[in-house]
Design an enzyme around this catalytic site. Sequence first.
Site, PDB file in Angstrom:
ATOM      1  N   ASN A   1       0.826  -1.211   0.000  1.00 35.78           N
ATOM      2  CA  ASN A   1       0.000   0.000   0.000  1.00 35.78           C
ATOM      3  C   ASN A   1       0.857   1.258   0.000  1.00 35.78           C
ATOM      4  OD1 ASN A   1      -2.247  -1.630   0.100  1.00 35.78           O
ATOM      5  ND2 ASN A   1      -2.765  -1.186   2.224  1.00 35.78           N
TER       6      ASN A   1
ATOM      7  N   ARG B   1     -10.797  -5.358 -14.335  1.00 30.80           N
ATOM      8  CA  ARG B   1      -9.734  -6.300 -13.978  1.00 30.80           C
ATOM      9  C   ARG B   1     -10.344  -7.699 -14.038  1.00 30.80           C
ATOM     10  NH1 ARG B   1      -6.017  -2.784 -11.468  1.00 30.80           N
ATOM     11  NH2 ARG B   1      -6.993  -1.145 -10.238  1.00 30.80           N
TER      12      ARG B   1
ATOM     13  N   ARG C   1      -5.528   0.811 -13.246  1.00 29.35           N
ATOM     14  CA  ARG C   1      -4.161   1.026 -12.771  1.00 29.35           C
ATOM     15  C   ARG C   1      -3.455  -0.271 -12.399  1.00 29.35           C
ATOM     16  NH1 ARG C   1      -4.412   5.378  -8.716  1.00 29.35           N
ATOM     17  NH2 ARG C   1      -4.303   6.760 -10.514  1.00 29.35           N
TER      18      ARG C   1
ATOM     19  N   HIS D   1     -15.650   2.170 -15.111  1.00 35.68           N
ATOM     20  CA  HIS D   1     -15.495   1.463 -13.842  1.00 35.68           C
ATOM     21  C   HIS D   1     -16.737   0.655 -13.488  1.00 35.68           C
ATOM     22  CE1 HIS D   1     -14.631   1.275  -9.359  1.00 35.68           C
ATOM     23  NE2 HIS D   1     -13.476   0.931  -9.877  1.00 35.68           N
TER      24      HIS D   1
ATOM     25  N   TYR E   1     -11.881  -9.999  -1.668  1.00 36.71           N
ATOM     26  CA  TYR E   1     -12.613  -8.745  -1.516  1.00 36.71           C
ATOM     27  C   TYR E   1     -14.082  -9.054  -1.221  1.00 36.71           C
ATOM     28  CZ  TYR E   1      -8.778  -6.386  -4.116  1.00 36.71           C
ATOM     29  OH  TYR E   1      -7.576  -5.901  -4.537  1.00 36.71           O
TER      30      TYR E   1
ATOM     31  N   ARG F   1     -14.012   2.184   4.520  1.00 33.72           N
ATOM     32  CA  ARG F   1     -12.786   1.418   4.731  1.00 33.72           C
ATOM     33  C   ARG F   1     -11.540   2.297   4.814  1.00 33.72           C
ATOM     34  NH1 ARG F   1     -11.224  -1.600  -0.341  1.00 33.72           N
ATOM     35  NH2 ARG F   1      -9.857   0.194  -0.676  1.00 33.72           N
TER      36      ARG F   1
ATOM     37  N   HIS G   1     -15.038  -4.039   0.247  1.00 34.54           N
ATOM     38  CA  HIS G   1     -15.096  -3.407  -1.071  1.00 34.54           C
ATOM     39  C   HIS G   1     -16.521  -3.131  -1.533  1.00 34.54           C
ATOM     40  CE1 HIS G   1     -13.927  -3.252  -5.509  1.00 34.54           C
ATOM     41  NE2 HIS G   1     -13.000  -2.510  -4.944  1.00 34.54           N
TER      42      HIS G   1
END
Length: 713
Positions: free
Chosen positions: A75, A404, A434, A464, A497, A590, A618
């Site tokens: 992170n 993804r 990303r 997205h 997630y 979160r 998530h």
Amino acid sequence: MTTETTQTAVSNDHSVPAPVEVPPVGEEINLDASENYFNRELSQLQFNYRVLKQALDTTHPLINRLIFSCIFSSNMDEFFEIRVAGLRQQIKYGRETVGVDGMLHEQVLAEISRVAHEYIHEQYDILNNVLIPELERENIHFVRRREWTPAQAEWVRNYFDEEILPVVSPIGLDPSHPFPRLVNKSLNFIVELDGKDAFGRETGMAIVPAPRSLPRLVRLPDDVCDGGDNLVFLSSMIHAHADELFPGMEVKGCYQFRLTRNADLELEDDLVDLASALRGELLSRRFGDGVRLEVADNCPEELMHFLLREFGLTERDLYQVHGPVNLTRLLAVGSLVDRPDLTYSSFSPSIPRQIRSKESMFDAIRKRPLLLLHPYENFSPVVDLLRQSAKDPQVLAIRQTLYRTGADSEIVEALADAARRGKEVTAVIELRARFSEAENLELASRLQEAGVIVVYGVVGYKTHAKMILIVRREEGRLRRYVHLGTGNYHAGNARLYTDYSFMTCDESIGDDVNKLFQQLTGMGKALKIKKLFHAPFTLHNRLISLIERETSHGKNGRIIFKFNALTEPQMIKALYRASQAGVQIDLIIRGICCLRPGVPGLSENIRVRSIIGRFLEHTRVYYYDNHGQPDVYCSSADGMERNLLSRIETAFPIEEPALLARLRDDLEAYLADNCQSWVLQPDGSYIQNQPAEGEERLASQLVLLDRLTAKLN
């Protein structure tokens, strides 16, 4: 909705803003005042710190505690690569602006440096004084050079000669060998030398990049050890035999270092070919401007300053560490050590009864909508829906967004299979996801080769939204089946997630999703959408208008939001106004939160908690009570400017009473959590909840595991 808990101040007072000033009674609060907002970057740092604190939480298994420390490192890497790099770029090009928190970029960078140095120092303290000793007690050893037995030293020598020496490239520094261009986050060594080489050169210094093809952590064979699991660092092997890289010269010192570079990609909005431009940018990512230098703490000061000069950095950007410079590589321990007793227990994600006994996903979805919560409930129904669609002769077309997916994706194979069978298949692939850009470029090529129509979305607006649309002929008419999700179509992520999957054949939602795909693949004016909210057109305004409606209910109002981050000023202001009207607001956030809760007259009715546990939270849920007739939306969007205003996002309604009750139960579990939850204070610090005396321990993720899964051991 919450249980009584005690709060234990286990968080440090890092990056705590100035004390809250309460205005005199009767004085109106200025919602635009900078003291009402926390800084985005500093809030992100605090989330990273909450992750690090899991390494000390003995309710997690030991190896997973080590993994939390590794996640903290990962992170922090991304934080420097993207957020710190972005701030430096803004200053470099004179684009510095003041955010709603009132801090200048230079002030933010200075505070980031102070806080990050403290966090990273604490991380190595936890590693060296807590985790490694506890691993030693479990007979798991990181064997240092000074501890090698003769047999181990001989094995290391052979490994060096056979595996390292053939691929390592030492670089002496002289006028014909200037300082090399080092890859982002690569392990390197700066070596002090004495003497002359074969050509009579006396450089005094060399750089040794560690071979990227070799593992950073190697297991010693059992036959050279006295039992247990024995691991040795690649860096230790290179240190031990550095003199063999420079024959005839004396190695006076060899020190690890690692450079973090700007890894963000900048693409112009007026591109002719997005894929080609992205391929070019990916090459430069590895060699962007330096933003952070990590160096072993035994490195001489003159060498550290030499490196700083080479990379154009200052002492503020220097991090001296007592241990390996890349702790992320310790993730390998989980695969090198077979100790299931030191890791989380396995569980079997459940499959709802609604589809368990049915061969056809279409039959199940026609009966009633389906809502899944991953990873507690299996991701396989999503894959099954696409597989069945590929083979079903009644299915005419499939459209899907891909952000993804993973390198070996069953979903991608199902889309390719459908195209090969002659169905109309369209994939909207977001190339700019990303750190998944290269993978997505390869994915696009594979799908195109199978006959899939591949579209790259809208330049300037990341796609997205998570959507699948399946068109099927049934009894002489066309019916649309839809999947909408809060997370990615990535089977691996679905095990780590928490995300919702929603499947329906509701006509209005099907029509809405069809129109959204038309907007993504075609051109024209925004089409009227019936049930979905969609960014960048209606999502922001509709979410805020629902806050305002709840505000009109005053003390009878109730809002619960759950998402990853809250930064968007207009949404924050709307929540402040709702709180001032008496609305009770619970925010389960979160990570980043720029809203300041618990301030008298401003936000005393707002509570913010962050859940940190085994799984990465998530899910995105927007819950408006509406006098007991709740409006509830799940979404791909967080409460951030980029999600609400400059991306392609969706929010979809949950209307089925049984599904609404289920969602409410899930939210109740998070709000009742008294041990995995951290509560944001008015001064910006976070305090971890602890059960009150005699109170049952309630960890929301464990509650959901017990409720929704079948444990294997």
